[in-house]
Scaffold this motif. Structure first.
Motif, PDB file in Angstrom:
ATOM      1  N   LEU A   1       0.825  -1.208   0.000  1.00  0.00           N
ATOM      2  CA  LEU A   1       0.000   0.000   0.000  1.00  0.00           C
ATOM      3  C   LEU A   1       0.857   1.255   0.000  1.00  0.00           C
ATOM      4  O   LEU A   1       0.538   2.231  -0.689  1.00  0.00           O
ATOM      5  CB  LEU A   1      -0.948  -0.004   1.200  1.00  0.00           C
ATOM      6  N   GLU A   2       1.942   1.250   0.759  1.00  0.00           N
ATOM      7  CA  GLU A   2       2.829   2.408   0.783  1.00  0.00           C
ATOM      8  C   GLU A   2       3.500   2.624  -0.567  1.00  0.00           C
ATOM      9  O   GLU A   2       3.666   3.759  -1.013  1.00  0.00           O
ATOM     10  CB  GLU A   2       3.870   2.266   1.885  1.00  0.00           C
ATOM     11  N   SER A   3       3.842   1.543  -1.235  1.00  0.00           N
ATOM     12  CA  SER A   3       4.431   1.645  -2.564  1.00  0.00           C
ATOM     13  C   SER A   3       3.422   2.229  -3.554  1.00  0.00           C
ATOM     14  O   SER A   3       3.765   3.101  -4.362  1.00  0.00           O
ATOM     15  CB  SER A   3       4.890   0.257  -3.026  1.00  0.00           C
ATOM     16  N   THR A   4       2.185   1.760  -3.474  1.00  0.00           N
ATOM     17  CA  THR A   4       1.125   2.290  -4.335  1.00  0.00           C
ATOM     18  C   THR A   4       0.884   3.755  -4.034  1.00  0.00           C
ATOM     19  O   THR A   4       0.717   4.570  -4.950  1.00  0.00           O
ATOM     20  CB  THR A   4      -0.179   1.488  -4.135  1.00  0.00           C
ATOM     21  N   PHE A   5       0.894   4.118  -2.752  1.00  0.00           N
ATOM     22  CA  PHE A   5       0.704   5.504  -2.349  1.00  0.00           C
ATOM     23  C   PHE A   5       1.794   6.396  -2.945  1.00  0.00           C
ATOM     24  O   PHE A   5       1.514   7.448  -3.519  1.00  0.00           O
ATOM     25  CB  PHE A   5       0.707   5.611  -0.820  1.00  0.00           C
ATOM     26  N   LYS A   6       3.043   5.975  -2.835  1.00  0.00           N
ATOM     27  CA  LYS A   6       4.155   6.753  -3.379  1.00  0.00           C
ATOM     28  C   LYS A   6       4.044   6.897  -4.894  1.00  0.00           C
ATOM     29  O   LYS A   6       4.315   7.962  -5.447  1.00  0.00           O
ATOM     30  CB  LYS A   6       5.488   6.100  -3.004  1.00  0.00           C
ATOM     31  N   LYS A   7       3.649   5.821  -5.557  1.00  0.00           N
ATOM     32  CA  LYS A   7       3.486   5.853  -7.011  1.00  0.00           C
ATOM     33  C   LYS A   7       2.389   6.852  -7.409  1.00  0.00           C
ATOM     34  O   LYS A   7       2.567   7.654  -8.334  1.00  0.00           O
ATOM     35  CB  LYS A   7       3.137   4.453  -7.524  1.00  0.00           C
ATOM     36  N   LEU A   8       1.257   6.806  -6.707  1.00  0.00           N
ATOM     37  CA  LEU A   8       0.164   7.717  -7.007  1.00  0.00           C
ATOM     38  C   LEU A   8       0.549   9.172  -6.744  1.00  0.00           C
ATOM     39  O   LEU A   8       0.195  10.072  -7.514  1.00  0.00           O
ATOM     40  CB  LEU A   8      -1.079   7.348  -6.194  1.00  0.00           C
TER      41      LEU A   8
ATOM     42  N   LYS B   1       3.554  10.421  -6.907  1.00  0.00           N
ATOM     43  CA  LYS B   1       4.480  10.819  -7.969  1.00  0.00           C
ATOM     44  C   LYS B   1       3.702  11.176  -9.237  1.00  0.00           C
ATOM     45  O   LYS B   1       3.975  12.199  -9.877  1.00  0.00           O
ATOM     46  CB  LYS B   1       5.480   9.699  -8.254  1.00  0.00           C
ATOM     47  N   GLU B   2       2.727  10.335  -9.599  1.00  0.00           N
ATOM     48  CA  GLU B   2       1.902  10.613 -10.767  1.00  0.00           C
ATOM     49  C   GLU B   2       1.113  11.904 -10.576  1.00  0.00           C
ATOM     50  O   GLU B   2       0.972  12.693 -11.507  1.00  0.00           O
ATOM     51  CB  GLU B   2       0.956   9.446 -11.044  1.00  0.00           C
TER      52      GLU B   2
END
Length: 60
Positions: free
Chosen positions: A14-21, A23-24
């Motif tokens: 979830l933290e990885s997805t959060f960081k990706k979002l 950044k986008e």
């Protein structure tokens, strides 16, 4: 080195997805405001779930 084959926990995913979002969101903020706002909203929706998982892991 030894974490190479370790599976990610749900919190890490979830933290990885959060960081990706996020950044986008930042990249889109100057190009397309509507898509930027959607990415930000998606990222903010993950925060309660991450917090909930962290609280349950603290008790163990």
């Amino acid at each position: 080195m030894f974490n190479l084959f370790r599976k990610k926990s749900e919190i890490e995913k979830l933290e990885s997805t959060f960081k990706k979002l996020m950044k986008e969101w930042h990249e889109l903020s100057s190009v397309n405001r509507k898509l930027s706002d959607e990415k930000y909203a998606m990222a903010q929706a993950l925060i309660p779930r991450i917090d909930q998982l962290k609280k349950t892991n603290e008790t163990f």
